[in-house]
Scaffold this motif. Structure first.
Motif, mmCIF file in Angstrom:
data_model
loop_
_atom_site.group_PDB
_atom_site.id
_atom_site.type_symbol
_atom_site.label_atom_id
_atom_site.label_comp_id
_atom_site.label_asym_id
_atom_site.label_seq_id
_atom_site.Cartn_x
_atom_site.Cartn_y
_atom_site.Cartn_z
ATOM 1 N N LYS A 1 -45.990 -41.348 18.189
ATOM 2 C CA LYS A 1 -45.520 -40.399 17.171
ATOM 3 C C LYS A 1 -45.531 -41.163 15.868
ATOM 4 O O LYS A 1 -44.828 -42.159 15.731
ATOM 5 N N GLY A 2 -46.333 -40.692 14.901
ATOM 6 C CA GLY A 2 -46.483 -41.467 13.676
ATOM 7 C C GLY A 2 -47.064 -42.818 14.023
ATOM 8 O O GLY A 2 -48.057 -42.903 14.739
ATOM 9 N N LYS A 3 -46.428 -43.904 13.562
ATOM 10 C CA LYS A 3 -46.965 -45.224 13.881
ATOM 11 C C LYS A 3 -46.221 -45.887 15.027
ATOM 12 O O LYS A 3 -46.450 -47.049 15.323
ATOM 13 N N TYR A 4 -45.324 -45.170 15.671
ATOM 14 C CA TYR A 4 -44.534 -45.774 16.731
ATOM 15 C C TYR A 4 -44.922 -45.236 18.113
ATOM 16 O O TYR A 4 -45.383 -44.113 18.255
ATOM 17 N N TRP A 5 -44.693 -46.096 19.102
ATOM 18 C CA TRP A 5 -44.936 -45.707 20.493
ATOM 19 C C TRP A 5 -43.614 -45.457 21.202
ATOM 20 O O TRP A 5 -42.634 -46.158 20.967
ATOM 21 N N TYR A 6 -43.620 -44.474 22.099
ATOM 22 C CA TYR A 6 -42.423 -44.136 22.866
ATOM 23 C C TYR A 6 -42.761 -44.120 24.343
ATOM 24 O O TYR A 6 -43.756 -43.512 24.751
ATOM 25 N N GLY A 7 -41.923 -44.773 25.129
ATOM 26 C CA GLY A 7 -42.167 -44.845 26.569
ATOM 27 C C GLY A 7 -40.900 -44.556 27.335
ATOM 28 O O GLY A 7 -39.845 -44.322 26.747
ATOM 29 N N THR A 8 -41.001 -44.579 28.647
ATOM 30 C CA THR A 8 -39.822 -44.271 29.448
ATOM 31 C C THR A 8 -39.480 -45.347 30.479
ATOM 32 O O THR A 8 -38.329 -45.445 30.890
ATOM 33 N N THR A 9 -40.432 -46.150 30.878
ATOM 34 C CA THR A 9 -40.182 -47.085 31.973
ATOM 35 C C THR A 9 -40.500 -48.521 31.550
ATOM 36 O O THR A 9 -41.175 -48.738 30.547
ATOM 37 N N PRO A 10 -40.006 -49.500 32.328
ATOM 38 C CA PRO A 10 -40.369 -50.895 32.030
ATOM 39 C C PRO A 10 -41.881 -51.119 32.046
ATOM 40 O O PRO A 10 -42.391 -51.967 31.304
ATOM 41 N N GLU A 11 -42.607 -50.350 32.852
ATOM 42 C CA GLU A 11 -44.076 -50.493 32.876
ATOM 43 C C GLU A 11 -44.675 -50.112 31.522
ATOM 44 O O GLU A 11 -45.665 -50.677 31.083
ATOM 45 N N ASP A 12 -44.043 -49.103 30.884
ATOM 46 C CA ASP A 12 -44.524 -48.708 29.558
ATOM 47 C C ASP A 12 -44.335 -49.846 28.552
ATOM 48 O O ASP A 12 -45.197 -50.100 27.713
ATOM 49 N N THR A 13 -43.190 -50.507 28.644
ATOM 50 C CA THR A 13 -42.933 -51.629 27.737
ATOM 51 C C THR A 13 -43.946 -52.739 28.005
ATOM 52 O O THR A 13 -44.491 -53.340 27.080
ATOM 53 N N ARG A 14 -44.237 -52.958 29.269
ATOM 54 C CA ARG A 14 -45.213 -53.979 29.636
ATOM 55 C C ARG A 14 -46.595 -53.645 29.066
ATOM 56 O O ARG A 14 -47.305 -54.529 28.555
ATOM 57 N N THR A 15 -46.968 -52.367 29.140
ATOM 58 C CA THR A 15 -48.241 -51.926 28.579
ATOM 59 C C THR A 15 -48.289 -52.197 27.079
ATOM 60 O O THR A 15 -49.298 -52.669 26.540
ATOM 61 N N GLU A 16 -47.170 -51.918 26.404
ATOM 62 C CA GLU A 16 -47.128 -52.117 24.956
ATOM 63 C C GLU A 16 -47.176 -53.608 24.594
ATOM 64 O O GLU A 16 -47.858 -54.009 23.647
ATOM 65 N N VAL A 17 -46.462 -54.443 25.349
ATOM 66 C CA VAL A 17 -46.527 -55.886 25.096
ATOM 67 C C VAL A 17 -47.962 -56.376 25.299
ATOM 68 O O VAL A 17 -48.478 -57.190 24.532
ATOM 69 N N GLY A 18 -48.633 -55.842 26.334
ATOM 70 C CA GLY A 18 -50.029 -56.210 26.589
ATOM 71 C C GLY A 18 -50.933 -55.819 25.431
ATOM 72 O O GLY A 18 -51.764 -56.617 24.972
ATOM 73 N N ARG A 19 -50.765 -54.585 24.937
ATOM 74 C CA ARG A 19 -51.589 -54.095 23.830
ATOM 75 C C ARG A 19 -51.373 -54.952 22.579
ATOM 76 O O ARG A 19 -52.313 -55.422 21.946
ATOM 77 N N TYR A 20 -50.104 -55.178 22.245
ATOM 78 C CA TYR A 20 -49.752 -55.945 21.053
ATOM 79 C C TYR A 20 -50.296 -57.374 21.161
ATOM 80 O O TYR A 20 -50.854 -57.921 20.210
ATOM 81 N N SER A 21 -50.128 -57.977 22.339
ATOM 82 C CA SER A 21 -50.502 -59.384 22.480
ATOM 83 C C SER A 21 -52.014 -59.577 22.442
ATOM 84 O O SER A 21 -52.509 -60.585 21.946
ATOM 85 N N LYS A 22 -52.757 -58.575 22.919
ATOM 86 C CA LYS A 22 -54.226 -58.655 22.817
ATOM 87 C C LYS A 22 -54.650 -58.658 21.354
ATOM 88 O O LYS A 22 -55.556 -59.399 20.960
ATOM 89 N N LEU A 23 -53.997 -57.825 20.557
ATOM 90 C CA LEU A 23 -54.310 -57.789 19.128
ATOM 91 C C LEU A 23 -53.973 -59.117 18.458
ATOM 92 O O LEU A 23 -54.541 -59.482 17.444
#
Ligand code: ZN
Ligand code: ZN
Length: 146
Positions: free
Chosen positions: A6-28
């Motif tokens: 939503k806009g420039k932010y990501w919203y998730g519901t589970t620890p797996e979602d947070t893991r996905t976001e850490v993965g995305r950020y860290s690749k960048l």
């Protein structure tokens, strides 16, 4: 369990979602996180206030249930010189579930970069609130103390 933008932010519901976001950020960031661990207090609570000093490489979490403080990873070594600042979500929330991720040096189990993924308990925002180059040695020992 899907991340929604939503806009420039990501919203998730589970620890797996947070893991996905850490993965995305860290690749960048060119140092991909490959090992992860979630923070839990000795009282079993999993939401915390988070304070960090990225320059010194120090993160401190405060349990929202029992109030106990903990310096994450190898932070205790650098805490004396740290100027900790509290993190606040864009919604004003200050309670987060924390998922730490680390990137390793090639062919080793040694920590190279540290990422702190946060999931806001109030609005579900999911993001990396702090990260730094981190020479903490053994990844399991480091992640065993987050
Ligand atoms: Zn606690
Ligand atoms: Zn929020």
């Amino acid at each position: 369990m899907t991340l929604k933008k939503k806009g420039k932010y990501w919203y998730g519901t589970t620890p797996e979602d947070t893991r996905t976001e850490v993965g995305r950020y860290s690749k960048l960031n060119a140092h991909e996180a490959v090992k992860f661990a979630a923070s839990a207090c000795a009282c079993n609570n999993r939401t915390f206030k988070l304070e960090t000093d990225e320059d010194e490489g120090v993160a401190r979490r405060t349990c929202t249930a029992c109030g106990s403080l903990h310096l994450m990873g190898d932070g205790e070594q650098y805490a004396d010189g740290a100027n900790l600042e509290a993190h606040e979500c864009v919604c004003g929330g200050e309670a987060f579930e924390l998922l730490s991720g680390v990137a390793l040096y090639d062919g080793s189990n040694d920590v190279r970069w540290y990422y702190i993924g946060c999931h806001c308990s109030r609005c579900q925002l999911t993001g990396v609130f702090a990260d730094w180059k981190c020479e903490a040695g053994d990844a399991e020992a480091f992640l065993g103390n987050i």
